[in-house]
Design a protein around this motif. Structure first.
Motif, PDB file in Angstrom:
ATOM      1  N   UNK A  74      -1.151  43.124  20.339  1.00  0.00           N
ATOM      2  CA  UNK A  74      -1.297  41.805  20.954  1.00  0.00           C
ATOM      3  C   UNK A  74      -0.254  40.811  20.443  1.00  0.00           C
ATOM      4  N   UNK A  75       0.528  41.228  19.459  1.00  0.00           N
ATOM      5  CA  UNK A  75       1.567  40.374  18.899  1.00  0.00           C
ATOM      6  C   UNK A  75       1.259  40.015  17.461  1.00  0.00           C
ATOM      7  N   UNK A  76       2.288  39.735  16.708  1.00  0.00           N
ATOM      8  CA  UNK A  76       2.165  39.418  15.294  1.00  0.00           C
ATOM      9  C   UNK A  76       2.892  38.117  15.015  1.00  0.00           C
ATOM     10  N   UNK A  77       2.261  37.262  14.242  1.00  0.00           N
ATOM     11  CA  UNK A  77       2.872  35.984  13.886  1.00  0.00           C
ATOM     12  C   UNK A  77       4.113  36.214  13.024  1.00  0.00           C
ATOM     13  N   UNK A  78       5.107  35.367  13.206  1.00  0.00           N
ATOM     14  CA  UNK A  78       6.336  35.456  12.408  1.00  0.00           C
ATOM     15  C   UNK A  78       6.019  35.393  10.917  1.00  0.00           C
ATOM     16  N   UNK A  79       5.053  34.569  10.530  1.00  0.00           N
ATOM     17  CA  UNK A  79       4.720  34.444   9.102  1.00  0.00           C
ATOM     18  C   UNK A  79       4.202  35.768   8.544  1.00  0.00           C
ATOM     19  N   UNK A  80       3.430  36.504   9.334  1.00  0.00           N
ATOM     20  CA  UNK A  80       2.923  37.802   8.869  1.00  0.00           C
ATOM     21  C   UNK A  80       4.073  38.800   8.727  1.00  0.00           C
ATOM     22  N   UNK A  81       5.035  38.737   9.637  1.00  0.00           N
ATOM     23  CA  UNK A  81       6.189  39.633   9.532  1.00  0.00           C
ATOM     24  C   UNK A  81       6.994  39.338   8.273  1.00  0.00           C
ATOM     25  N   UNK A  82       7.249  38.065   7.998  1.00  0.00           N
ATOM     26  CA  UNK A  82       8.050  37.761   6.805  1.00  0.00           C
ATOM     27  C   UNK A  82       7.299  38.161   5.540  1.00  0.00           C
ATOM     28  N   UNK A  83       5.977  37.973   5.510  1.00  0.00           N
ATOM     29  CA  UNK A  83       5.187  38.406   4.356  1.00  0.00           C
ATOM     30  C   UNK A  83       5.203  39.927   4.221  1.00  0.00           C
ATOM     31  N   UNK A 117      13.458  32.404   6.941  1.00  0.00           N
ATOM     32  CA  UNK A 117      14.785  32.406   7.570  1.00  0.00           C
ATOM     33  C   UNK A 117      15.317  33.813   7.784  1.00  0.00           C
ATOM     34  N   UNK A 118      15.117  34.682   6.783  1.00  0.00           N
ATOM     35  CA  UNK A 118      15.560  36.077   6.914  1.00  0.00           C
ATOM     36  C   UNK A 118      14.811  36.795   8.020  1.00  0.00           C
ATOM     37  N   UNK A 119      13.501  36.560   8.100  1.00  0.00           N
ATOM     38  CA  UNK A 119      12.701  37.176   9.164  1.00  0.00           C
ATOM     39  C   UNK A 119      13.137  36.654  10.529  1.00  0.00           C
ATOM     40  N   UNK A 120      13.411  35.360  10.622  1.00  0.00           N
ATOM     41  CA  UNK A 120      13.849  34.772  11.900  1.00  0.00           C
ATOM     42  C   UNK A 120      15.164  35.399  12.358  1.00  0.00           C
ATOM     43  N   UNK A 121      16.113  35.546  11.444  1.00  0.00           N
ATOM     44  CA  UNK A 121      17.406  36.149  11.815  1.00  0.00           C
ATOM     45  C   UNK A 121      17.225  37.596  12.277  1.00  0.00           C
ATOM     46  N   UNK A 122      16.379  38.355  11.580  1.00  0.00           N
ATOM     47  CA  UNK A 122      16.123  39.740  11.967  1.00  0.00           C
ATOM     48  C   UNK A 122      15.479  39.797  13.343  1.00  0.00           C
ATOM     49  N   UNK A 123      14.467  38.974  13.581  1.00  0.00           N
ATOM     50  CA  UNK A 123      13.788  38.971  14.883  1.00  0.00           C
ATOM     51  C   UNK A 123      14.743  38.493  15.969  1.00  0.00           C
ATOM     52  N   UNK A 124      15.607  37.537  15.678  1.00  0.00           N
ATOM     53  CA  UNK A 124      16.613  37.097  16.666  1.00  0.00           C
ATOM     54  C   UNK A 124      17.467  38.282  17.113  1.00  0.00           C
ATOM     55  N   UNK A 125      17.916  39.104  16.148  1.00  0.00           N
ATOM     56  CA  UNK A 125      18.735  40.277  16.503  1.00  0.00           C
ATOM     57  C   UNK A 125      17.923  41.270  17.329  1.00  0.00           C
ATOM     58  N   UNK A 126      16.639  41.412  16.999  1.00  0.00           N
ATOM     59  CA  UNK A 126      15.795  42.357  17.735  1.00  0.00           C
ATOM     60  C   UNK A 126      15.475  41.851  19.140  1.00  0.00           C
ATOM     61  N   UNK A 127      15.326  40.547  19.313  1.00  0.00           N
ATOM     62  CA  UNK A 127      15.139  39.966  20.655  1.00  0.00           C
ATOM     63  C   UNK A 127      16.399  40.208  21.475  1.00  0.00           C
ATOM     64  N   UNK A 128      17.556  39.959  20.874  1.00  0.00           N
ATOM     65  CA  UNK A 128      18.834  40.175  21.560  1.00  0.00           C
ATOM     66  C   UNK A 128      19.005  41.634  21.979  1.00  0.00           C
ATOM     67  N   UNK A 129      18.530  42.574  21.154  1.00  0.00           N
ATOM     68  CA  UNK A 129      18.613  44.007  21.463  1.00  0.00           C
ATOM     69  C   UNK A 129      17.478  44.468  22.395  1.00  0.00           C
ATOM     70  N   UNK A 130      16.615  43.517  22.783  1.00  0.00           N
ATOM     71  CA  UNK A 130      15.494  43.785  23.693  1.00  0.00           C
ATOM     72  C   UNK A 130      14.463  44.761  23.116  1.00  0.00           C
ATOM     73  N   UNK A 131      14.342  44.764  21.788  1.00  0.00           N
ATOM     74  CA  UNK A 131      13.344  45.593  21.117  1.00  0.00           C
ATOM     75  C   UNK A 131      12.004  44.873  21.008  1.00  0.00           C
TER      76      UNK A 131
END
Length: 164
Positions: free
Chosen positions: A63-72, A79-93
């Motif tokens: 159902x989706x995971x909060x960004x805060x849970x991913x960084x934890x 910031x590191x989690x945001x940059x990683x997720x930005x790259x994954x959004x760009x790659x359509x993952x």
């Protein structure tokens, strides 16, 4: 309470201290495993080991995971989690969207392409892990190692201050 072990007083004592050597072996082995498994994942699925870890977390939360849970979960700063997720959004993952319950919270979800990448990466990861573990350890030793590292990891996570 046992007496604490003596502290090294010279460079030679520091280099020979079994506590320092033990953690060095753990870190070096972890780095080598990360390189070998990361290379296998990259070859098989075209994603980094960090991306693989994100996809594993998301697979458990369709159902989706909060960004805060991913960084934890990844032990990354926000910031590191945001940059990683930005790259994954760009790659359509993955996709990122505001939570319906709280628009301030960003939920990250896996796409079909992300699921295919995860399955391919998991197959490569398990093959490489089996090859490495069973090439060096018996099944019992491997199971004992995983149990011990899990306990150590849970203890270390409890000691870790929140990342900003």
């Amino acid at each position: 309470m046992p007496d604490p072990a003596p502290q090294p007083r010279t460079a030679a004592q520091a280099a020979a201290d079994p506590r320092i050597q033990a953690i060095g072996v753990l870190f070096n082995t972890s780095a080598l495993m990360e390189r070998l498994l990361g290379s296998a994942i990259q070859r098989a699925a075209g994603i980094s080991h960090s991306m693989f870890e994100v996809l594993l977390i998301l697979a458990a939360q369709p159902e989706g995971t909060a960004m805060s849970r991913l960084s934890d979960g990844l032990v990354l700063t926000s910031g590191g989690a945001t940059r990683l997720i930005d790259r994954m959004v760009e790659a359509e993952l993955v996709t990122r969207a505001p939570s319906p319950a709280d628009r301030r919270v960003q939920l990250v979800s896996m796409t079909e392409l992300g699921e295919r990448a995860l399955v391919a990466a998991a197959a490569a990861h398990t093959r490489e892990a089996d090859r490495l573990m069973h090439g060096a350890l018996s099944s019992t030793e491997a199971a004992d190692l995983v149990q011990a590292l899990d306990r150590l990891g849970r203890h270390a996570r409890a000691e870790l201050p929140p990342l900003g």
